[in-house]
Design a protein around this motif. Structure first.
Motif, mmCIF file in Angstrom:
data_model
loop_
_atom_site.group_PDB
_atom_site.id
_atom_site.type_symbol
_atom_site.label_atom_id
_atom_site.label_comp_id
_atom_site.label_asym_id
_atom_site.label_seq_id
_atom_site.Cartn_x
_atom_site.Cartn_y
_atom_site.Cartn_z
ATOM 1 N N GLY A 192 -0.214 1.564 5.709
ATOM 2 C CA GLY A 192 -0.142 2.414 4.522
ATOM 3 C C GLY A 192 -0.081 3.893 4.870
ATOM 4 N N GLU A 196 0.842 -1.199 0.000
ATOM 5 C CA GLU A 196 0.000 0.000 0.000
ATOM 6 C C GLU A 196 0.876 1.247 0.000
ATOM 7 O OE1 GLU A 196 -3.666 2.241 2.247
ATOM 8 O OE2 GLU A 196 -2.801 0.491 3.215
ATOM 9 N N SER A 211 -1.446 -5.587 -3.243
ATOM 10 C CA SER A 211 -1.862 -5.196 -1.896
ATOM 11 C C SER A 211 -3.274 -5.676 -1.576
ATOM 12 C CB SER A 211 -1.768 -3.677 -1.755
ATOM 13 O OG SER A 211 -2.083 -3.268 -0.447
#
Length: 105
Positions: free
Chosen positions: A66, A13, A42
């Motif tokens: 992320g 991410e 991801s």
């Protein structure tokens, strides 16, 4: 194993968020391709980890990795501001991720 997959999904991410910034609104080919490829990896890994982890935990941890990772890339690679309040906010996100992991046992 699901936790390891989830962490790697979170790292991807970071890759796609960073590549998306570099794609300049999907006007640059290579960063655009990296963005889409990293997104697919991801999302796929997140989906796989959700086979055994609760939705709320998996999604929160994935998003948190992320968010904090993209924040770090912004500071380290893009020269974004590392103000005390931004750093405190990132620290709170990390503490929330640790609490989610501890809640799972």
């Amino acid at each position: 194993m699901a936790w390891a997959i989830l962490i790697v999904a979170g790292l991807f991410e970071i890759v796609w968020a960073s590549a998306m910034k570099q794609s300049q609104g999907f006007t640059r080919l290579v960063p655009s391709i990296v963005t889409i490829a990293a997104m697919l990896v991801s999302f796929g890994m997140l989906s796989w980890s959700m086979r055994s982890l609760p939705l709320g935990t998996a999604y929160t941890v994935w998003t948190g990795i992320g968010a904090v990772g993209a924040f770090a890339v912004g500071i380290i690679a893009l020269g974004e501001a590392a103000t005390p309040i931004r750093l405190a906010a990132a620290a709170m996100i990390v503490s929330g991720l640790v609490m989610m992991k501890l809640a799972e046992g």
